[in-house]
Write a protein that holds these residues in place. Structure first.
Motif, PDB file in Angstrom:
ATOM      1  N   VAL A  20      46.978  39.175  33.100  1.00 50.60           N
ATOM      2  CA  VAL A  20      46.776  38.354  31.495  1.00 50.60           C
ATOM      3  C   VAL A  20      46.804  39.331  30.679  1.00 50.60           C
ATOM      4  O   VAL A  20      45.997  39.989  30.510  1.00 50.60           O
ATOM      5  N   LEU A  59      48.738  35.529  26.446  1.00 55.18           N
ATOM      6  CA  LEU A  59      47.907  34.821  25.747  1.00 55.18           C
ATOM      7  C   LEU A  59      48.204  34.482  24.506  1.00 55.18           C
ATOM      8  O   LEU A  59      47.828  33.650  23.527  1.00 55.18           O
ATOM      9  N   HIS A 147      47.570  25.634  27.258  1.00 59.42           N
ATOM     10  CA  HIS A 147      46.899  26.354  27.996  1.00 59.42           C
ATOM     11  C   HIS A 147      47.355  26.635  29.462  1.00 59.42           C
ATOM     12  O   HIS A 147      48.405  25.889  29.739  1.00 59.42           O
ATOM     13  N   ALA A 160      43.882  30.350  31.275  1.00 53.21           N
ATOM     14  CA  ALA A 160      44.254  31.097  30.136  1.00 53.21           C
ATOM     15  C   ALA A 160      44.656  30.595  28.943  1.00 53.21           C
ATOM     16  O   ALA A 160      45.317  29.356  28.986  1.00 53.21           O
ATOM     17  N   VAL A 212      39.982  32.724  30.117  1.00 53.11           N
ATOM     18  CA  VAL A 212      40.465  34.166  29.407  1.00 53.11           C
ATOM     19  C   VAL A 212      41.049  33.789  27.910  1.00 53.11           C
ATOM     20  O   VAL A 212      41.809  33.211  28.282  1.00 53.11           O
ATOM     21  N   TRP A 213      40.671  34.367  27.223  1.00 54.66           N
ATOM     22  CA  TRP A 213      41.064  34.136  25.751  1.00 54.66           C
ATOM     23  C   TRP A 213      41.303  35.288  24.988  1.00 54.66           C
ATOM     24  O   TRP A 213      40.886  36.223  25.102  1.00 54.66           O
ATOM     25  N   TYR A 243      43.950  41.449  31.735  1.00 51.64           N
ATOM     26  CA  TYR A 243      42.881  41.159  32.661  1.00 51.64           C
ATOM     27  C   TYR A 243      43.948  40.746  34.020  1.00 51.64           C
ATOM     28  O   TYR A 243      44.767  40.198  34.064  1.00 51.64           O
TER      29      TYR A 243
END
Length: 274
Positions: A20, A59, A147, A160, A212-213, A243
């Motif tokens: 990610v 992202l 998302h 994510a 996860v952002w 990540y």
């Protein structure tokens, strides 16, 4: 205004692993360096592939502020078509998508650099190729889900998202969900024009799934209440972070410079808050 393409699935099967990637913002050189660190290798068809079949998940905010937005749009267009990557919706992505759709938007906060890149692209390659890339980019950005639910061994393990998400929004889709995922929990606008954001992560009551952002840059990856921020402000001279799942590892590369041209950045403001 053209027909909006159908939104892609928000299910991401991570049986061979996923990397990610935080907010890239046109920092293509750092992105390539990060891919190398993660073990991706250039293939003959122009894609980057991992020898163990891992995939990339962005992202969002791949464009704007930085120097190379168009090559990143081309990268993700190509890699989504090849089934090697995915990307979620984001605030800059949504703005650029609407601009490409001919809607009345004001390009600012680095989005104007994308317009300038398209003008340069048209001068170099001609109007036909520029129109084709604009349409491909419009479809890529408009079809990105709010998302992504990362599935591992038939279970939801990671979500994510660009700017954040409430647990009761996971797996749902509506204007309210889309707005939260793009902008976070916005409580209004400050005197300087910047959004006032509520700290949605501190209000979370569960540790699973991991969220996860990005969107809100911090100098280092930050874990809180089952959330992980991996926007380290590469375009502001910070770092670009990935990540790795299921390894639960973080990999970062430093920015080569502060591309934004700003002295007052989210990273400097973060340090001033401390």
């Amino acid at each position: 205004m053209r027909k909006k393409p159908e939104t892609r699935s928000n299910l991401f099967m991570a049986e061979k692993g996923v990397d990610v990637i935080g907010d890239i913002h046109g920092c293509y050189d750092e992105f390539l360096e990060l891919l190398q660190r993660l073990g991706y290798e250039p293939a003959r068809d122009g894609t980057f592939r991992h020898p163990r079949g891992r995939k990339l998940l962005s992202l969002g905010d791949i464009t704007s502020r930085g120097p190379q937005s168009l090559v990143l749009l081309q990268f993700f267009i190509r890699h989504l078509e090849a089934g090697l990557a995915e990307m979620v919706d984001s605030n800059h992505g949504w703005k650029i998508a609407r601009w490409l759709d001919g809607r009345p938007v004001t390009l600012a906060h680095g989005d104007e650099k994308v317009e300038e890149e398209f003008r340069m692209y048209e001068r170099e390659y001609g109007a036909k190729k520029a129109t084709e890339l604009k349409e491909q980019s419009r479809r890529l950005l408009f079809s990105s889900p709010s998302h992504m639910r990362i599935i591992w061994k038939d279970k939801l393990e990671v979500v994510a998202v660009h700017a954040g998400i409430r647990d009761d929004y996971i797996g749902k889709d509506s204007p309210a969900v889309q707005s939260f995922c793009r902008y976070g929990d916005v409580a209004g606008t400050a005197d300087d024009g910047r959004p006032i954001r509520r700290d949605w992560a501190s209000e979370r009551k569960t540790e699973h799934p991991l969220i996860v952002w990005g969107h809100d840059p911090r100098p280092e990856p930050e874990r809180r209440h089952g959330t992980l921020n991996i926007d380290q402000g590469c375009v502001f001279g910070g770092k670009l972070t990935a990540y790795r799942f299921p390894e639960d590892e973080l990999v970062s590369v430093p920015a080569k410079e502060n591309y934004s041209g700003l002295e007052d950045t989210p990273l400097t403001r973060f340090h001033n808050r401390l």
